[in-house]
Design an enzyme around this catalytic site. Sequence first.
Site, PDB file in Angstrom:
ATOM      1  N   ARG A   6       0.859  -1.184   0.000  1.00  0.00           N
ATOM      2  CA  ARG A   6       0.000   0.000   0.000  1.00  0.00           C
ATOM      3  C   ARG A   6       0.897   1.236   0.000  1.00  0.00           C
ATOM      4  O   ARG A   6       1.517   1.556   1.015  1.00  0.00           O
ATOM      5  CB  ARG A   6      -0.922  -0.002   1.224  1.00  0.00           C
ATOM      6  CG  ARG A   6      -1.941   1.121   1.215  1.00  0.00           C
ATOM      7  CD  ARG A   6      -2.925   0.962   2.364  1.00  0.00           C
ATOM      8  NE  ARG A   6      -3.714  -0.250   2.226  1.00  0.00           N
ATOM      9  CZ  ARG A   6      -4.797  -0.358   1.454  1.00  0.00           C
ATOM     10  NH1 ARG A   6      -5.212   0.671   0.750  1.00  0.00           N
ATOM     11  NH2 ARG A   6      -5.452  -1.493   1.388  1.00  0.00           N
ATOM     12  N   SER A  52      -9.060  -4.806 -10.322  1.00  0.00           N
ATOM     13  CA  SER A  52     -10.477  -4.647 -10.034  1.00  0.00           C
ATOM     14  C   SER A  52     -11.147  -4.298 -11.347  1.00  0.00           C
ATOM     15  O   SER A  52     -10.845  -3.267 -11.955  1.00  0.00           O
ATOM     16  CB  SER A  52     -10.677  -3.528  -8.998  1.00  0.00           C
ATOM     17  OG  SER A  52     -11.999  -3.510  -8.519  1.00  0.00           O
ATOM     18  N   GLU A  94      -5.261  -8.051  -3.752  1.00  0.00           N
ATOM     19  CA  GLU A  94      -5.965  -7.542  -4.930  1.00  0.00           C
ATOM     20  C   GLU A  94      -4.959  -6.933  -5.904  1.00  0.00           C
ATOM     21  O   GLU A  94      -4.185  -6.046  -5.552  1.00  0.00           O
ATOM     22  CB  GLU A  94      -6.982  -6.479  -4.528  1.00  0.00           C
ATOM     23  CG  GLU A  94      -7.723  -5.869  -5.719  1.00  0.00           C
ATOM     24  CD  GLU A  94      -8.350  -4.535  -5.389  1.00  0.00           C
ATOM     25  OE1 GLU A  94      -8.376  -3.651  -6.274  1.00  0.00           O
ATOM     26  OE2 GLU A  94      -8.798  -4.350  -4.241  1.00  0.00           O
TER      27      GLU A  94
END
Length: 427
Positions: A279, A354, A351
């Site tokens: 992140r 998306s 992830e």
Amino acid sequence: MLDIRIVREKPEYVKERVRLRGGDHWMLVDKVLECDEKRRAAETEKQALSQERNSSSKLIGQMMKEGRREEAEELKKRMGAVGDRIKELDAVCTAAGEEQEQLLLSIPNMPHDGAPVGMDETANPEIRQWGTKPEIAEPKDHVELGTSLGLLNFEDAARISGSGFIVYRGLGARLERALINFLLDTQTGENGYEEVGVPFIVRRECMYGTGQLPKFEEDMYGLEENQMFMVPTAEVPVTNLCRDQILKESDLPRKMTAYTPCFRREAGSAGRENKGMIRVHQFDKVELVEICKPEDGWNELEKLTGHAESILQKLGLHYRVIELCTGDVGFSSAKTYDIEVWAPGQGKYLEVSSCSCFTDYQARRMKLRYKDADGKVRTPYTLNGSGTALPRLYVALLEQCQQPDGSVRIPEALVPYFGAESICPKA
């Protein structure tokens, strides 16, 4: 934004679909209708008064010709009052219209009717898996691998920019560049996307167009008093290439891909996992964007998701696909698949893409339309997906391809781009 006609015709349906997302956005529907009723009532009165004024103007002229000056002057005074009332109604229409638009901009898209119902990620069903988890005894994470091999330097990044940034060095920088080229070549050469190079700074209205504003402003890096923004994703500039346009039906589907760095404050991410490059505030990404006819939207979403998956399959990386539930789907999206790649060093899925269908929600915000074969102007669907985000792909590649001797194997499909079959520890 939502189609005001659907809000008028099916207000309870709209409220129910939006309520499934959680929160109280559904309560704005009644306020939208109040503004709409107020605006339409003012428009109706204004039109009637305008017609009266127009017919009276002709009558005044006739009276003057007939010498009925006093009657004409009296009618002029009445029409002066009518003109003042029309100005008042203009102000009412403008104020009600602006309030209605702001309310519509604040209401998220409706989840599609078949969306799994739930309030958070725990309700996201797994759709499928590809490949098998690599069996690695005591796997190292990407931070240990990247620093020991001289690929990544987080201390340098922190010294020049603060936490949440990455410096790639040597073969690490080459690997990042190789991945970007590999991603772009796959999407353009095999999956039919047009490559576009876009600015990394966009106007405020572009952020409204794709739905980042008004809700997520605190997560964005703004410039010039937030009239300009550094792109949080290539979705914004690429989709907005078609804003304020009427496309031809023969132009659809329009499929575009772009590489950009992405900039996000991650203001709402306190307490989340943010170790290493999982992140960060700046990261590279290759984005897929599609504009298509409404009747093709759901099928095109399946295809686009497959195009994002093809990257992981070519690299031989184990992953799974989940569908987001009503409470987890993004603000502008009606249906979303998340592709999560396995990261052995983290012991969990991350992830990496998306893929979403936004129905006509974004297109309405951008005033994007197309003319069908019968000459009727319609609103298209927009879709996008990460094809893919680089940091987590990088993480998965290092962690899934690590070898017992401390080296990292380069997947065969990437070797021509990287120029070597492995990254080995220095002697």
